[in-house]
Design a protein around this motif. Structure first.
Motif, PDB file in Angstrom:
ATOM      1  N   ASP A 106       0.841  -1.206   0.000  1.00 48.09           N
ATOM      2  CA  ASP A 106       0.000   0.000   0.000  1.00 48.09           C
ATOM      3  C   ASP A 106       0.877   1.257   0.000  1.00 48.09           C
ATOM      4  O   ASP A 106       0.553   2.261  -0.639  1.00 48.09           O
ATOM      5  CB  ASP A 106      -0.907   0.030   1.241  1.00 48.09           C
ATOM      6  N   PHE A 110       1.335   4.295  -2.728  1.00 46.32           N
ATOM      7  CA  PHE A 110       1.361   5.727  -2.398  1.00 46.32           C
ATOM      8  C   PHE A 110       2.597   6.382  -3.023  1.00 46.32           C
ATOM      9  O   PHE A 110       2.512   7.452  -3.629  1.00 46.32           O
ATOM     10  CB  PHE A 110       1.363   5.902  -0.875  1.00 46.32           C
ATOM     11  N   VAL A 117       3.258  14.360  -5.384  1.00 45.10           N
ATOM     12  CA  VAL A 117       3.443  14.869  -4.019  1.00 45.10           C
ATOM     13  C   VAL A 117       4.741  15.644  -3.833  1.00 45.10           C
ATOM     14  O   VAL A 117       4.875  16.392  -2.870  1.00 45.10           O
ATOM     15  CB  VAL A 117       3.334  13.749  -2.948  1.00 45.10           C
ATOM     16  N   TYR A 446      -1.769   6.589   2.617  1.00 43.94           N
ATOM     17  CA  TYR A 446      -1.692   8.016   2.249  1.00 43.94           C
ATOM     18  C   TYR A 446      -2.052   8.916   3.423  1.00 43.94           C
ATOM     19  O   TYR A 446      -1.998  10.132   3.320  1.00 43.94           O
ATOM     20  CB  TYR A 446      -2.551   8.317   1.008  1.00 43.94           C
ATOM     21  N   HIS A 447      -2.440   8.315   4.566  1.00 44.72           N
ATOM     22  CA  HIS A 447      -2.430   9.053   5.835  1.00 44.72           C
ATOM     23  C   HIS A 447      -1.111   8.684   6.509  1.00 44.72           C
ATOM     24  O   HIS A 447      -0.192   8.208   5.851  1.00 44.72           O
ATOM     25  CB  HIS A 447      -3.664   8.691   6.667  1.00 44.72           C
ATOM     26  N   THR A 448      -1.017   8.842   7.819  1.00 46.91           N
ATOM     27  CA  THR A 448       0.300   8.664   8.412  1.00 46.91           C
ATOM     28  C   THR A 448       0.226   7.853   9.692  1.00 46.91           C
ATOM     29  O   THR A 448      -0.761   7.929  10.415  1.00 46.91           O
ATOM     30  CB  THR A 448       0.939  10.051   8.615  1.00 46.91           C
ATOM     31  N   HIS A 463       5.163   7.162   6.536  1.00 46.87           N
ATOM     32  CA  HIS A 463       4.383   7.284   5.283  1.00 46.87           C
ATOM     33  C   HIS A 463       3.385   8.458   5.247  1.00 46.87           C
ATOM     34  O   HIS A 463       3.340   9.261   6.168  1.00 46.87           O
ATOM     35  CB  HIS A 463       3.755   5.939   4.860  1.00 46.87           C
ATOM     36  N   GLY A 464       2.616   8.547   4.154  1.00 47.58           N
ATOM     37  CA  GLY A 464       1.802   9.748   3.959  1.00 47.58           C
ATOM     38  C   GLY A 464       2.720  10.958   3.780  1.00 47.58           C
ATOM     39  O   GLY A 464       3.941  10.811   3.599  1.00 47.58           O
TER      40      GLY A 464
END
Ligand code: NAD
Length: 498
Positions: A106, A110, A117, A446-448, A463-464
């Motif tokens: 996942d 991202f 980004v 894509y969150h953290t 991450h994120g």
């Protein structure tokens, strides 16, 4: 005996002075040996990283992303092999091992969006004829030091983002289950990743210290137990590096009187006993609110826990497999005994569990302890095994206070049908990741991901966008293109924007 080697561009060279045993926790036997590296091995990896990184950073982000797209396809194509390998060294059941790989993928997905980004900020006309823009540039060489419990996901949390940004990355995985990290580095090469961009060095404290002290390594990400996380954080920062260091956990599940108890029992069993409780987002503490809730919960939990099936990690019907080592099994059993000495009620005792046909495996039966209180050492400390402790709270305020005051603050969950209580809880609780009727609230890629208090040292998460920030430096450019006529400003006064 199979030997697990470093993955260093051009080869590590020389015979390994030290080796560590890698066990099959199902059988309690050594199945391979891993080489344990030192400063000289790290120097070779750093040299290769320094040689490869500038060209990788200069490769446009879309092309770097294409390598990650191919890497994702290769990992998917090898999912079965990776999951079996992972399960054979860690002991988690194969379906759970696939989840370990998938949650890492996942983050790769991202990171495939890196061109988007990495876009910086731009202000046109910040002053007379002046534009300001920012860009994110790689640190150079980053390193990751990872724990045994997620040998696929946690390395991918780190390296997917780090290499996408344009860094070279050196991974020091857990010496207890090092094979999957090696396979991931091989697949990265097969996907077209340049030599030297993703390398693996094995080792223990000797290698960790070499990483922390190496002047060419600019950023270190660590995940493991809290005392070591704190040590890594302090030593890395003292050496002038950027460090994020995630530590241990003791996550609470709050059960409100109006919760759907059948759902809660199902969720609690999975979250407390899945992966033999060896998850930093496991739920080893159940906090029923009110005596009536506690009694109803306990009555439903006992048969559900007794029905759990412990088996070898390739048993498709097993709910969970062995723990990682003989030492860890002994430690878990010690904590169960300690909880009883402290006054906890042993409702289901998983100590001394033997699996027929695999008597030497590191199995611990599911354990339930009730009437555990906040002053007990066994509550205060992370047990990291298939052990569920019930701590009864008299009301909502006490239920918020328990996880809020605990030394760890990784994850927490509340089970309720009351939106107001859930909202209030999420707002007030002093913990980094909150689940509302979600027992394991690991945020999507894509969150953290990151806890609070002794669950994380440093100020950026995994991450994120937080991961992007950690693995990059921001550079801000203020520019003007004068037309040749002097603007009459006094160069000796700090510039203002007019
Ligand atoms: P660990 O702390 O024993 O090992 C982690 C890493 O540190 C390994 O790579 C190991 O080789 C290295 N290491 C071990 N001893 C060291 C020392 N004395 N000096 C320097 N480095 C050393 O952790 P573990 O047992 O592999 O993993 C389980 C722990 O990790 C649990 O506490 C769990 O909660 C935690 N964890 C936390 C998160 C999180 O995100 N907060 C995620 C997963 C696991």
């Amino acid at each position: 005996m199979r030997q697990i080697d470093h993955v260093i561009a051009g080869g590590a060279g020389g015979a390994a002075a030290r080796k560590g045993d890698v066990y099959d926790p199902n059988r309690g036997e050594v199945q391979a040996q891993v080489v344990l590296g030192d400063q000289a091995v790290l120097d070779k990896a750093v040299e290769a990283a320094l040689a490869a990184q500038p060209a990788w950073a200069a490769t446009n982000p879309q092309k770097r992303a294409r390598v990650l797209f191919r890497f994702k396809e290769l990992v998917e194509a090898n999912m079965d092999e990776l999951a079996r390998l992972l399960s054979s060294e860690h002991g988690k059941v194969v379906a759970d091992a696939k989840g370990d790989v998938q949650r890492g993928l996942d983050v790769v997905e991202f990171a495939c969006g890196i061109p988007h980004v990495l876009k910086g900020e731009f202000t046109q006309g910040a002053g007379p004829g002046i534009d300001v823009f920012s860009m994110r540039q790689p640190i150079g060489i980053g390193a990751g030091i990872t724990p045994f419990n997620f040998p696929a996901m946690i390395p991918m949390w780190m390296f997917a983002v780090a290499v996408a940004v344009g860094n070279a990355f050196i991974l020091k995985p857990s010496e207890r289950d090092p094979s999957v990290p090696v396979r991931l580095a091989e697949l990265f090469r097969e996907a077209g990743g340049p030599e030297g961009i993703l390398q693996v060095v094995h080792g223990d404290k000797v290698m960790v210290d070499a990483i922390l002290d190496h002047p060419a390594i600019g950023a270190v990400s660590f995940v493991g137990s809290s005392d070591i996380a704190h040590y890594v954080y302090n030593r890395g920062v003292a050496a002038g590096k950027r460090v994020q260091a995630m530590g241990g956990a003791k996550n609470h599940g709050i059960i409100m009187p109006d919760a759907d108890l059948d759902q809660v029992v199902n969720d609690l069993c999975g979250a407390a006993f899945g992966s033999a409780g060896e998850r930093c987002m496991a739920l080893p503490v159940a906090v029923p609110v009110g005596e009536d809730t506690a009694e109803r919960l306990r009555a439903k939990l006992i048969p559900a826990i007794e029905a759990l099936r412990v088996g070898i990690s390739t048993d498709d019907d097993a709910h969970y497999g062995p723990v990682v080592s003989a030492q860890h099994k002994a430690n878990i059993e010690k904590w169960i005994g300690r909880c009883v000495e402290e006054g906890g009620e042993l409702v289901i005792d998983g100590r001394g569990f033997k699996l027929q046909g695999n008597e030497n495996g590191y199995f611990v039966g599911p354990t339930l302890l009730d009437h555990v209180t906040a002053d007990m050492d066994s509550y205060h400390n992370e047990i990291f095994g298939p052990v569920l402790q019930i701590v009864r709270a008299k009301d909502f305020d006490e239920a918020v206070e328990l996880p809020s005051k605990h030394q760890y603050g990784n994850g927490v969950a509340i089970f309720t049908r009351n939106g107001h209580a859930a909202r209030e809880f999420a707002q007030r609780v002093n913990v980094g990741m909150v689940g509302v009727n979600v027992p394991i609230p690991v945020p999507v890629a894509y969150h953290t991901f990151g806890g609070w208090k002794r669950s994380a040292f440093g100020d950026t998460n995994q991450h994120g966008m937080e991961g992007i920030k950690f693995w990059s430096k921001v550079k801000t450019v203020t520019q003007r293109w004068p037309d040749g006529s002097p603007d009459g400003s006094n160069a000796f006064v700090i510039p203002t924007m007019g």
